[in-house]
Write a protein that holds these residues in place. Sequence first.
Motif, short mmCIF file in Angstrom:
data_model
loop_
_atom_site.label_atom_id
_atom_site.label_comp_id
_atom_site.label_asym_id
_atom_site.label_seq_id
_atom_site.Cartn_x
_atom_site.Cartn_y
_atom_site.Cartn_z
N SER A 178 30.96 29.17 51.76
CA SER A 178 31.51 30.36 50.72
C SER A 178 32.22 31.43 51.29
N PRO A 190 33.68 29.58 46.40
CA PRO A 190 33.44 28.32 46.87
C PRO A 190 34.97 27.70 47.96
N PHE A 247 30.53 40.19 42.98
CA PHE A 247 30.79 39.78 41.52
C PHE A 247 29.75 38.44 41.05
N ASP A 248 29.93 37.26 41.28
CA ASP A 248 29.90 36.23 40.55
C ASP A 248 29.75 35.29 41.15
N GLU A 249 28.42 35.09 42.37
CA GLU A 249 28.14 33.95 42.95
C GLU A 249 29.00 32.42 42.32
N GLY A 250 29.82 32.30 43.17
CA GLY A 250 30.06 30.51 43.00
C GLY A 250 31.31 30.80 42.51
N SER A 251 31.54 31.31 41.67
CA SER A 251 33.27 31.93 41.04
C SER A 251 34.77 32.00 41.55
N THR A 252 35.52 31.57 41.49
CA THR A 252 36.57 32.31 42.35
C THR A 252 37.14 33.62 41.75
N ILE A 253 37.65 34.92 42.29
CA ILE A 253 37.70 36.01 42.43
C ILE A 253 38.83 36.32 43.65
#
Lengths: 374, 374
Positions: free
Chosen positions: A294, A285, A257-263
Amino acid sequence: MAVCSAYTIQSLNSTKTHLGFRQKQVILYTPIKKQSTITCSVSDKTVVIGLAADSGCGKSTFMRRLTSVFGGAAEPPRGGNPDSNTLISDTTTVICLDDYHSLDRTGRKEKGVKALKEGVAVEKPIYNHVTGLLDPPELIKPPKILVIEGLHPMYDARVRDLLDFSIYLDISNEVKFAWKIQRDMAERGHSLESIKASIEARKPDFDAYIDPQKQYADAVIEVLPTQLIPGDNEGKVLRVKLIMKEGTKYFSPVYLFDEGSTITWIPCGRKLTCSYPGIKFSYGPDTYYGHEVSVLEMDGQFDRLDELIYVESHLSNISTKFYGEVTQQMLKHADFPGSNNGTGLFQTIIGLKIRDLYEIIASKAATPLQATKA
Amino acid sequence: MAVCSAYTIQSLNSTKTHLGFRQKQVILYTPIKKQSTITCSVSDKTVVIGLAADSGCGKSTFMRRLTSVFGGAAEPPRGGNPDSNTLISDTTTVICLDDYHSLDRTGRKEKGVKALKEGVAVEKPIYNHVTGLLDPPELIKPPKILVIEGLHPMYDARVRDLLDFSIYLDISNEVKFAWKIQRDMAERGHSLESIKASIEARKPDFDAYIDPQKQYADAVIEVLPTQLIPGDNEGKVLRVKLIMKEGTKYFSPVYLFDEGSTITWIPCGRKLTCSYPGIKFSYGPDTYYGHEVSVLEMDGQFDRLDELIYVESHLSNISTKFYGEVTQQMLKHADFPGSNNGTGLFQTIIGLKIRDLYEIIASKAATPLQATKA
């Protein structure tokens, strides 16, 4: 272009200049240290991949998935020694470095890998598991992709430095134990005590020579017990992490979904129904042995095709060439261990990432130096 | 087209047929029950929105955000009674239903709202907070969007049935208490004891007549203490839920990344840095008083513009007309309470969803019946 001729070892250093193109030779790095050069130029640079794991951790399944991504099954060399661990496909050669002595101090491993990387064929020793001695060596020609697998292909810094990409399969103790019980107790009739004893006996070597390699890996596939079933210790439902090093050349980590965030993502819901205990993904990350990484994690397992394609369609940077390629690869090998969970998914994805990496390196090698400087 | 004429109450039922088009009147539903009809046809159907909340829960801020989405500030009627709670903008009229008696059994509220919905102007009572009596009524013309707000606009089923969309602002006891301490103790010098007593005194009425309305709301904005700061009871950092009923006509819930699945998202990471305690979003399907709902939750607060636009860019179905419209609206009213957290974000989004709903209803009203049947 293929140009073949014979040289003595003395002519090695001067070939590049006096012929005006990359001339490759066979160097025989055998245990008896007889060295001579034979022949042949090859056009492409060999990409070298390292795969380290303890025994019984799924290296051969991984190799079959990897070679499948490039098309064509990998098979042992024709007419070769049945004790050979080598697998050859159109593009890929998999050699087992365990055939070299694990504490090899003479640099034979390094020299052999280095030669292959430079497009030079080598003779590789074959360890005979029955006699405990070395059989006559086998000739390994430089392939497009050379995979060196084994217990410690990343232990020696000189070999490690030759790798274009490295992978470590990290099976947690709990899962290793559950797998061993399944195989050695249920299928082979060993006792629980003997299984425990064999794990304990191997532990010092594992801790000293195998486990430390994961800090060097560009990708680690870590296999853990599920967290979806409280108190589960069956080792059937798995939680699998794909730990991807940031900043690795020609490798951009997969993301959700969103590179570099936490999901976290539970895909099972209104659009996709899953059976118990469901599927849960996590992404974000992190740091791993001091490196930025990652991490993509899958807990649970796929029951149906729609679950697999739904998950694939929401992952980014998976280096597929068409929509659904991961799913297609996994269905093609539905009988391989781990095809319904994160081990199969992440092995397949890493296979696709390696194909990508190979293609980038190959295209750069084909480009004149002037152009690549831009 | 505007056609104005005078009718007696007796002529009401026959107007539609004898004139051949929708003829609208003013019906005076005043407490003294004097009824007569006055004038005027209006072209559009009035969309009616209900907004319920306890006092001091941010209804007026919400109304200012809502009317701003339609352009132009909402103001009290010119030359009107200063005790009027009515706000009028180009498109929107906000009336406070608290001016009707809360236990109104004669259906005046329903008839007034029904008339406005049908495009008929009404005279609305004004409760004088100083005298405790009713002032002379004010004339309310049918607007494009009529918002009926107050303590219990959704309590009476007859009024509820007239609503095209309804919202409940649900401030948790902890946050209500923290806000009251801030306002009544810090700013007005009340004692902690008197604040507690006043909350307790209102509780039976709140529980009986205000709180039950949330089960009927199409959207509930629930305001809770943060979970990002362990043990926090300051009520400054908030966790805000937007609970959206599934299946509401002309309203499709906002979602995060993947509609219908369960997700948590911490946008602060490699691409976006946030100050302590960060921002965390959650999204997923749930049930609420037996209804299927989608819930979007924001915990934490925005410190900088880039955080706000980053979050907006990852939300789907927010009914913006251009990229960044939510952010633009929130920046425009950065001085409103809640502009840096989920209350402002979700109020703004609900404003946009109501604009969408209004436009769909208006376009359907403008389309011949044949066409809408397709």
